[in-house]
Design a protein around this motif. Sequence first.
Motif, short mmCIF file in Angstrom:
data_model
loop_
_atom_site.label_atom_id
_atom_site.label_comp_id
_atom_site.label_asym_id
_atom_site.label_seq_id
_atom_site.Cartn_x
_atom_site.Cartn_y
_atom_site.Cartn_z
N GLU A 338 -3.47 -0.04 5.19
CA GLU A 338 -3.64 0.95 4.11
C GLU A 338 -2.87 0.53 2.86
O GLU A 338 -3.34 0.71 1.72
CB GLU A 338 -3.18 2.32 4.59
N TYR A 339 -1.70 -0.06 3.06
CA TYR A 339 -0.91 -0.53 1.93
C TYR A 339 -1.66 -1.59 1.14
O TYR A 339 -1.73 -1.53 -0.10
CB TYR A 339 0.43 -1.08 2.43
N THR A 341 -4.84 -2.04 0.99
CA THR A 341 -5.96 -1.37 0.33
C THR A 341 -5.50 -0.70 -0.95
O THR A 341 -6.17 -0.79 -1.99
CB THR A 341 -6.60 -0.33 1.28
N GLU A 342 -4.36 -0.04 -0.90
CA GLU A 342 -3.80 0.60 -2.10
C GLU A 342 -3.47 -0.41 -3.18
O GLU A 342 -3.53 -0.10 -4.38
CB GLU A 342 -2.54 1.39 -1.72
N CYS A 343 -3.16 -1.62 -2.77
CA CYS A 343 -2.85 -2.69 -3.73
C CYS A 343 -4.11 -3.40 -4.24
O CYS A 343 -4.00 -4.35 -5.03
CB CYS A 343 -1.93 -3.73 -3.08
N GLY A 344 -5.28 -2.94 -3.80
CA GLY A 344 -6.52 -3.57 -4.24
C GLY A 344 -6.80 -4.88 -3.55
O GLY A 344 -7.49 -5.75 -4.12
N ARG A 346 -8.43 -6.64 -0.20
CA ARG A 346 -9.35 -6.40 0.91
C ARG A 346 -9.08 -7.41 2.03
O ARG A 346 -9.26 -8.61 1.86
CB ARG A 346 -10.79 -6.54 0.41
N ARG A 377 6.70 -4.93 -0.93
CA ARG A 377 6.99 -3.92 0.09
C ARG A 377 8.32 -4.20 0.79
O ARG A 377 8.94 -3.28 1.33
CB ARG A 377 5.87 -3.87 1.11
N GLY A 393 -1.77 -4.00 -10.20
CA GLY A 393 -2.64 -2.91 -10.60
C GLY A 393 -3.85 -3.34 -11.40
O GLY A 393 -3.93 -4.43 -11.90
#
Length: 393
Positions: A338-339, A341-344, A346, A377, A393
């Motif tokens: 999930e982390y 994914t949040e960072c864009g 895949r 992280r 971002g």
Amino acid sequence: MSQHYDVAAVRRNFPATENVVYLDAGLQTPLSLQVKEGIERYLQEAFETAGPKRVWLNRVESTREKVAAFLGAAPHEIAFTKNTSESMNIAANALPLRAGDKVLMIEGDHPNNAYAFLNLQKKGVVIECIPMAEVVNADSFRPFIDERTRAISMSQVTFHAGHRFDVASVGSLCEQTSLYFVVDVMQGIGVVPIDAKAMKATFIGSGTHKGLLVPQGLGLLYWDSAKIELEPAYMAAASLANPPADFIARADNMALPPSASRFELGNFNIPAIHGLSAAIDLINGIGIEKIQSHCFDLGDYLIHHLDELRIGLVGPRERQHRAPHIYVVALPAGEWLEYFTECGIRVSPERDGIRVSLGMFTTTADIDRLIEAIRARNVPSTQARTALLSKLG
């Protein structure tokens, strides 16, 4: 890192790579402009003319020729299927196996290969699995072969850790011991060069939505046409040597052709075949060896940075035994997916970590973004972490 081809130019053919750090080619590759245009050509013709079917079928045959050349086979040895699973089931059920016969496989290999053969247990066929190891070759199988053994089925490249097994040596062993040899090349095709004859395979099965760049719903099956005794488990008019022109089925007209079309049921996935034709042209235009070398270099780059971070790699490290494009990072998927994914970014979860899978369009900048996200992280300072994440971002 060596520049094997103009990666930036190739990348422009995959617009999705501008929207996400795409490190998931082992799941499905993003759509290329060429494949999109191939499918749109079919759609436009269908929309405007309700379909020039004879033209489309001619393109099916020209694509069959391209696939054959890509695999080092003859066109009459190639069948179109729905996916890898169907290809492997066709192969498993075509083998003349009886109760008590034994098939050797690898423990933990892809389930869609395994289930095709495990399903034969209801006929009394014995399925025996050898241990999964970083290196699997002819010597791995040799101790398990006995007088009951009739076939070996295995993947060329594993989906879960990027093992690249020595299928050529296993094929030679099968030839020496008169065993049938079935190979799943789904994870390797389009990145790893494949020579069906050198592999000495009886059947080779694959889908097309990974290294062959086509959306889901199309598969391939190579059949060694010297094995004329192998027949399909099911049949349609399209499977026959002489389909009845009047469309009346007759019991005395069930002879099979000497080609892999015996394993086809007609009504091809024509849009996807249009896309496949374009995809093979794209791959051949770059060169499969260059794509492999590009991915190997990126893999070395990734491993170097993981070593710096003291993060493990699941599966083989040496080029001789690893796939060029599949790497599983030893980070718990439940904590990291999930982390990312949040960072864009895949990626895919796998049995023992996060799978990073590369393509012809992947760059060192993509790897850098992944490494920066891991560092972000792990750094203790909230301010430092925020600064690193702002770059992503």
